[in-house]
Design an enzyme around this catalytic site. Structure first.
Site, mmCIF file in Angstrom:
data_model
loop_
_atom_site.group_PDB
_atom_site.id
_atom_site.type_symbol
_atom_site.label_atom_id
_atom_site.label_comp_id
_atom_site.label_asym_id
_atom_site.label_seq_id
_atom_site.Cartn_x
_atom_site.Cartn_y
_atom_site.Cartn_z
ATOM 1 C CB ALA A 12 52.676 49.612 49.627
ATOM 2 C CD GLU A 36 58.949 58.165 50.863
ATOM 3 O OE1 GLU A 36 59.985 57.824 50.553
ATOM 4 O OE2 GLU A 36 58.125 57.329 51.552
ATOM 5 C CB CYS A 46 58.221 42.966 45.141
ATOM 6 S SG CYS A 46 57.414 42.985 46.869
ATOM 7 N NE ARG A 73 44.128 59.375 41.720
ATOM 8 C CZ ARG A 73 44.375 59.444 40.448
ATOM 9 N NH1 ARG A 73 45.692 60.240 40.295
ATOM 10 N NH2 ARG A 73 44.094 58.640 39.468
ATOM 11 C CG ASP A 288 57.536 46.026 54.476
ATOM 12 O OD1 ASP A 288 56.395 45.464 54.441
ATOM 13 O OD2 ASP A 288 58.162 46.258 53.717
ATOM 14 C CG ASN A 310 49.383 47.707 48.286
ATOM 15 O OD1 ASN A 310 49.007 48.736 47.983
ATOM 16 N ND2 ASN A 310 50.442 47.178 47.874
ATOM 17 C CE1 TYR A 431 44.257 15.937 34.435
ATOM 18 C CE2 TYR A 431 41.893 15.276 33.479
ATOM 19 C CZ TYR A 431 43.567 15.116 33.607
ATOM 20 O OH TYR A 431 44.022 14.346 32.670
ATOM 21 C CD1 TRP A 439 44.301 11.100 41.541
ATOM 22 C CD2 TRP A 439 43.804 12.270 43.238
ATOM 23 N NE1 TRP A 439 43.306 10.436 41.852
ATOM 24 C CE2 TRP A 439 42.961 11.308 43.318
ATOM 25 C CE3 TRP A 439 43.755 13.150 44.269
ATOM 26 C CZ2 TRP A 439 41.889 11.046 44.304
ATOM 27 C CZ3 TRP A 439 42.848 13.179 45.406
ATOM 28 C CH2 TRP A 439 41.906 12.169 45.264
#
Length: 457
Positions: A12, A36, A46, A73, A288, A310, A431, A439
């Site tokens: 990320a 990597e 996640c 890219r 991280d 990110n 609401y 509430w």
């Protein structure tokens, strides 16, 4: 003259930084080389529990952008290549190709460190036995899925009751396993106060997940075939055909430490607002492996989340690419679920507030996700912390069913804005009976917190 940006880490933070820098600077102006060590790039760690559990049908759905897409890219992403040494004075990194073993040096003008975090894996007897799994990478997830299909029985033990632990408990339950969760603390979800963690504990029991608190793991026992057969703790022995480790993570800063870069109390790299490593002119870090400013306590914290990673990458890439951006900090927002139970928190717990010398009041309210008369209204519990005298919001925790977790975003915005609980009561929230009581539960808690602040003087 072209410069070279070297990025360590292909997930990320690293690839967000590389991609943003490429948007701002053409290949002839900036060469980008990324390393990597794993098999995959730009994926959602996640999402691994939901892939293991079957909610996400295929592994590749978790991959946002593969290596070939990055290369298309003009980002030279080199997979299965590990950086083994940083030579900051010489502005170069040493790498090793994990397939061939070949080593090489690569020079840089600018460096991004995005080495992530590593799972906490204490040196316990049997911890590396077949059938014992972490869930940090896609490779880990694939290994666990295969292990579940080979398991001799249907008993699973999860070590740790944090976010990963409870999410993996749900995934294993979905595979038909009898699930036991072992937790060092008295209640699951140490990111909550114990009274809120107790609600999670009761709900997990109701789902058929056995949760054992105040139980420290002492070792893993194996059978004649070498595979795991039980987990031992200071309170007893728990049979297991599969073990999943959910004991949290620590910043992966081995390279940074060896290079003498500044680390914080949690072992993460320290940066300035631009995500530049403190004391360095051409080195940035994100994800991280860093510590970030907690806007509520004013202290640095380690909060390993893909959302932050990110954002770090976007900030780094903007600054490396010649633009300008900053990352001001976080308020510690996180959500999770186990089956239909939703769990959310933001800001400080009681012990966090005490640790930084804040005096506070707390309130807890019971409410529902919709108007009580509307079909499907589900219960939720909201706990709120506010500073004495000033009434400044300090933290919110929510445990409930459908519609509970994302309500924490109201509190996250209020924390970021430095709002008082009294000011929160005037928030103009949407609401209608299918979505909320008149509430909203968060505003009910804010009203009660206003009264508590006044009563406390």
């Amino acid at each position: 003259m072209s410069e070279r940006l070297v990025v360590i880490g292909g997930d990320a933070a690293g690839m967000s930084a590389a991609s943003q820098a490429r948007r701002l600077r053409k290949p002839g102006e900036l060469e980008i080389v990324a390393f990597e060590r794993g098999h995959f790039s730009s994926y959602s760690a996640c999402g691994i529990p939901y892939w293991v559990g079957g909610d996400v049908p295929v592994r590749d759905a978790l991959i946002a952008r593969g290596p070939e897409e990055h290369r298309a890219r003009d980002i030279d992403l080199r997979m299965r290549t590990e950086v083994t040494e940083l030579d900051l004075p010489g502005q170069r990194v040493r790498t090793r190709d994990l397939e061939s073993g070949t080593e090489a040096w690569t020079g840089f003008d600018k460096l991004v460190i995005a080495t992530g975090a590593r799972p906490s894996r204490p040196p316990l007897p049997g911890i590396d036995a077949p059938g014992v799994h972490g869930v940090q990478t896609l490779d880990d997830g694939q290994s666990l899925i295969e292990s579940l299909s080979r398991a001799r029985g249907r008993r699973a033990v999860v070590v740790g009751a944090g976010y990963i632990g409870v999410e993996m408990a749900e995934a294993l339950l979905g595979h038909g396993f009898e699930v036991t969760v072992l937790n060092r603390g008295e209640q699951p979800m140490a990111t909550l106060d114990p009274d809120m963690g107790r609600l999670v504990h009761h709900a997990m029991d109701g789902l058929g997940i056995r949760t054992v608190g105040s139980s420290a793991v002492t070792g893993i026992l194996t059978g004649d075939d070498g595979r795991v057969r039980a987990v031992t703790t200071d309170t007893g022995e728990f049979p297991a055909d599969v073990v999943v480790l959910g004991m949290g993570v620590v910043p992966e800063t081995t390279l940074a430490r060896a290079a003498g870069l500044p680390l914080g109390a949690y072992g993460g790299l320290l940066t300035d607002l631009s995500m530049r490593v403190r004391g360095q002119e051409n080195v940035w870090a994100g994800g991280d492996c860093v510590e970030v400013l907690d806007l509520v306590s004013g202290k640095e914290r380690h909060i390993p989340l893909g959302t932050h990673a990110n954002k770090h990458g976007q900030v780094i890439g903007s600054n490396v690419g010649g633009d300008y951006a900053t990352f001001p900090g976080v308020v510690g927002t996180a959500v999770s679920k186990v089956c239909d139970l939703e769990i959310a928190r933001t800001g400080l717990r009681e012990k966090d507030a005490r640790a930084v010398g804040l005096q506070y009041v707390t309130v807890t309210v019971e409410s529902t996700s919709r108007a009580g008369y509307y079909p499907g209204a589900a219960p939720m519990t909201v706990k709120m912390l506010a500073e004495r005298r000033s009434g400044r919001l300090l933290g919110v925790q929510i445990v409930g069913r459908e519609g509970a977790a994302k309500r924490v975003d109201i509190a996250a915005v209020a924390l970021t804005a430095g709002m008082t609980v009294e000011r929160m009561t005037a928030l103009d929230l949407g609401y209608a009976p299918p979505f909320s009581p008149v509430w909203d539960p968060v505003l009910v808690a804010a009203r009660k917190a206003v009264a508590a602040v006044r009563a406390a003087g």
